[in-house]
Design a protein around this motif. Structure first.
Motif, PDB file in Angstrom:
ATOM      1  N   PRO A 276       0.812  -1.231   0.000  1.00  0.00           N
ATOM      2  CA  PRO A 276       0.000   0.000   0.000  1.00  0.00           C
ATOM      3  C   PRO A 276       0.840   1.272   0.000  1.00  0.00           C
ATOM      4  CG  PRO A 276      -0.832  -1.579   1.612  1.00  0.00           C
ATOM      5  CD  PRO A 276       0.508  -2.073   1.173  1.00  0.00           C
ATOM      6  N   ILE A 277       1.922   1.284   0.780  1.00  0.00           N
ATOM      7  CA  ILE A 277       2.779   2.468   0.811  1.00  0.00           C
ATOM      8  C   ILE A 277       3.494   2.637  -0.521  1.00  0.00           C
ATOM      9  CG2 ILE A 277       4.874   3.422   1.855  1.00  0.00           C
ATOM     10  CD1 ILE A 277       3.865   2.371   4.536  1.00  0.00           C
ATOM     11  N   PHE A 278       3.894   1.525  -1.144  1.00  0.00           N
ATOM     12  CA  PHE A 278       4.583   1.632  -2.428  1.00  0.00           C
ATOM     13  C   PHE A 278       3.646   2.154  -3.521  1.00  0.00           C
ATOM     14  CE2 PHE A 278       6.062   0.211  -6.551  1.00  0.00           C
ATOM     15  CZ  PHE A 278       7.367   0.690  -6.531  1.00  0.00           C
ATOM     16  N   ILE A 279       2.392   1.720  -3.528  1.00  0.00           N
ATOM     17  CA  ILE A 279       1.453   2.201  -4.550  1.00  0.00           C
ATOM     18  C   ILE A 279       1.263   3.710  -4.418  1.00  0.00           C
ATOM     19  CG2 ILE A 279      -0.962   2.118  -5.324  1.00  0.00           C
ATOM     20  CD1 ILE A 279      -0.931  -0.868  -4.633  1.00  0.00           C
ATOM     21  N   ASN A 280       1.177   4.187  -3.178  1.00  0.00           N
ATOM     22  CA  ASN A 280       1.090   5.640  -2.979  1.00  0.00           C
ATOM     23  C   ASN A 280       2.323   6.340  -3.533  1.00  0.00           C
ATOM     24  OD1 ASN A 280      -1.430   6.036  -1.769  1.00  0.00           O
ATOM     25  ND2 ASN A 280      -0.672   5.551   0.276  1.00  0.00           N
ATOM     26  N   THR A 281       3.497   5.746  -3.310  1.00  0.00           N
ATOM     27  CA  THR A 281       4.744   6.339  -3.800  1.00  0.00           C
ATOM     28  C   THR A 281       4.813   6.288  -5.325  1.00  0.00           C
ATOM     29  OG1 THR A 281       5.845   5.634  -1.761  1.00  0.00           O
ATOM     30  CG2 THR A 281       7.254   6.273  -3.598  1.00  0.00           C
ATOM     31  N   LEU A 282       4.353   5.195  -5.906  1.00  0.00           N
ATOM     32  CA  LEU A 282       4.331   5.069  -7.367  1.00  0.00           C
ATOM     33  C   LEU A 282       3.438   6.137  -7.985  1.00  0.00           C
ATOM     34  CD1 LEU A 282       5.128   3.383  -9.894  1.00  0.00           C
ATOM     35  CD2 LEU A 282       3.059   2.026  -9.489  1.00  0.00           C
ATOM     36  N   ALA A 283       2.255   6.343  -7.391  1.00  0.00           N
ATOM     37  CA  ALA A 283       1.349   7.388  -7.890  1.00  0.00           C
ATOM     38  C   ALA A 283       1.975   8.766  -7.705  1.00  0.00           C
ATOM     39  CB  ALA A 283       0.005   7.304  -7.163  1.00  0.00           C
ATOM     40  N   HIS A 284       2.705   8.943  -6.611  1.00  0.00           N
ATOM     41  CA  HIS A 284       3.381  10.222  -6.343  1.00  0.00           C
ATOM     42  C   HIS A 284       4.406  10.525  -7.436  1.00  0.00           C
ATOM     43  CE1 HIS A 284       5.371  13.126  -3.359  1.00  0.00           C
ATOM     44  NE2 HIS A 284       6.228  13.069  -4.377  1.00  0.00           N
ATOM     45  N   GLU A 285       5.255   9.576  -7.738  1.00  0.00           N
ATOM     46  CA  GLU A 285       6.334   9.818  -8.699  1.00  0.00           C
ATOM     47  C   GLU A 285       5.855   9.768 -10.143  1.00  0.00           C
ATOM     48  OE1 GLU A 285       8.949  10.918  -7.503  1.00  0.00           O
ATOM     49  OE2 GLU A 285       8.958  10.194  -5.441  1.00  0.00           O
ATOM     50  N   GLY A 286       4.828   8.947 -10.411  1.00  0.00           N
ATOM     51  CA  GLY A 286       4.370   8.760 -11.788  1.00  0.00           C
ATOM     52  C   GLY A 286       3.059   9.432 -12.097  1.00  0.00           C
ATOM     53  N   TYR A 287       1.974   8.665 -12.012  1.00  0.00           N
ATOM     54  CA  TYR A 287       0.634   9.148 -12.385  1.00  0.00           C
ATOM     55  C   TYR A 287      -0.302   9.013 -11.191  1.00  0.00           C
ATOM     56  CZ  TYR A 287       2.595   8.139 -17.004  1.00  0.00           C
ATOM     57  OH  TYR A 287       3.394   8.082 -18.121  1.00  0.00           O
ATOM     58  N   PRO A 288      -0.989  10.072 -10.799  1.00  0.00           N
ATOM     59  CA  PRO A 288      -1.116  11.401 -11.416  1.00  0.00           C
ATOM     60  C   PRO A 288      -0.163  12.433 -10.833  1.00  0.00           C
ATOM     61  CG  PRO A 288      -2.778  11.178  -9.724  1.00  0.00           C
ATOM     62  CD  PRO A 288      -1.973   9.893  -9.697  1.00  0.00           C
TER      63      PRO A 288
END
Length: 412
Positions: free
Chosen positions: A215-227
């Motif tokens: 869950p924390i990684f998905i938030n980070t992925l969205a932060h760095e990538g989309y949106p």
């Protein structure tokens, strides 16, 4: 090219920023300017020349008013103050936050920390975790742990879903947009990093030294990538190429009054997609994961409070590195490598200036979202993605959207 001022003034603003960037590259091997859509090149050779140019900008921008004038003057003030920092002037942390970031030096109330801690504790108890709140957080992270060797494949699994949801519910991007490079790294102090490569392409890197949970990684992925960052970089370049974005905002600099919005936007990335809202119509991820992402926001927020407090201890209160590390260990929220990397981050000669923008930004943008009527959300996205923003102009822009004064720091 589109100018809000004149070609002379607009190019001078870019020159000051890019000349400061060249200085930080030479002095610390650090990029302080992360995007340069106009392709401008620095011409100012010394900090004295940069300072004189920044001083003249303040005078030349005096006649400009309204939101554009507020943006221009705030940016010029930040460039002048950042130059002073690079010259070694002994400015207080309060002065740096005020004149560069347009942020108050404001302690996070203990009551806010305790209330959030209790909320996290209650959620984890409901999920069946036992022990103290910190033990529960550790067990929850372990439940959703991603082995270091699987982090990048996990990122690829969710990246396309992030982009599809962004195009469906947030904003549009040119067809050429894409992540050209995606890989893991070691030895860095950041958790994730987004770089703009030009031509609407981006590069994402994630730190494999630190432990990751899904869950924390998905938030980070969205932060760095989309949106998050990739979308901002790409939109700004796309608009600039269409002469809808001015030369005065054709570069993005870390130590600037734009940084709190720049970081606050991606901190709310999964919220914009509806991924952290159980029962939402977002179908890109399982319903079970939505509840975990909501919990991840609260856990990350608890961590941000601790990190921001530690930053204030070191930068504003004179605490030593040993004091800060001891504080991290007492909180028992971070692994040793996360604690060390956090200290490296907010003690960096440049990065320390904008470090509080992560916490202030996540709450400022979330409050704007919460106060904005649903029918105004696309106008909020236009502010975030399509409009050159400083902290002050965002506050004023949101005030106009909601028809009332927007006071985002009252409850920080």
């Amino acid at each position: 090219m589109l100018y809000w001022t004149s070609p002379e003034i607009g190019r001078k603003m870019a020159d000051v920023a890019l000349s400061l960037d060249r200085y930080t590259k030479e002095r610390w091997e650090f990029d302080s300017v992360l995007a340069n859509y106009g392709g401008f090149r620095p011409t100012l050779s010394t900090l004295e020349e940069i300072g004189c140019a920044a001083e003249s900008l303040e005078k030349e921008l005096a006649p400009y008013d309204g939101l554009k004038g507020m943006y221009l003057k705030g940016t010029a003030r930040a460039l002048k103050c950042f130059t002073r920092v690079m010259c070694g002037d002994q400015l207080s942390y309060e002065e740096k936050l005020r004149d560069i970031m347009e942020l108050p030096l404001q302690p996070i109330p203990e009551a806010k920390y305790e209330a959030l801690r209790n909320t996290v504790d209650r959620q984890l108890t409901d999920l069946g975790y036992q022990g103290g709140v910190m033990e529960k957080i550790a067990a929850w992270k372990e439940t959703w742990k991603i082995p270091a060797g699987e982090v990048i494949s996990f990122a690829r699994k969710y990246l396309d879903a992030c982009k599809r949801a962004t195009l469906d519910r947030v904003t549009q991007l040119p067809e050429e947009d894409g992540i050209q490079e995606l890989y893991g790294v070691s030895g860095e102090f950041w958790s994730g990093h987004s770089a703009y490569l030009g031509g609407f392409k981006g590069r994402l890197r994630f730190n494999l030294d630190r432990p990751w949970s899904a869950p924390i990684f998905i938030n980070t992925l969205a932060h760095e990538g989309y949106p998050g960052h990739q979308v901002s970089y790409c939109r700004w370049d796309w608009l600039f190429q269409q002469e809808k974005y001015p030369v005065e905002a054709s570069w993005y600099m870390l130590a600037s009054p734009a940084n709190t919005v720049f970081e606050g936007l991606p901190e709310n990335g999964t919220h914009f997609l509806g991924w952290d809202q159980p029962g939402s119509t977002a179908n890109e991820i399982p319903e079970e994961m939505k509840a975990q992402l909501s919990l991840a926001w609260d856990v990350s927020d608890l961590q941000r409070i601790i990190q921001t407090r530690a930053c204030m201890m070191y930068q504003a209160e004179g605490a030593s590195q040993e004091d800060v590390m001891d504080y991290f260990r007492r909180t028992r929220v971070f692994s040793e490598v996360e604690a060390v990397n956090t200290f490296r981050f907010f003690s960096h000669p440049v990065q320390h200036i904008q470090y509080p923008s992560y916490y202030y930004g996540r709450w400022m943008v979330r409050e704007a979202w919460d106060l904005c009527p649903e029918e105004q959300r696309q106008n909020l996205f236009a502010l975030l993605y399509d409009t050159p923003m400083s902290n002050q102009t965002f506050v004023e822009g949101v005030s106009q959207l909601i028809g009332a004064p927007f006071r985002p720091y009252d409850n920080i």
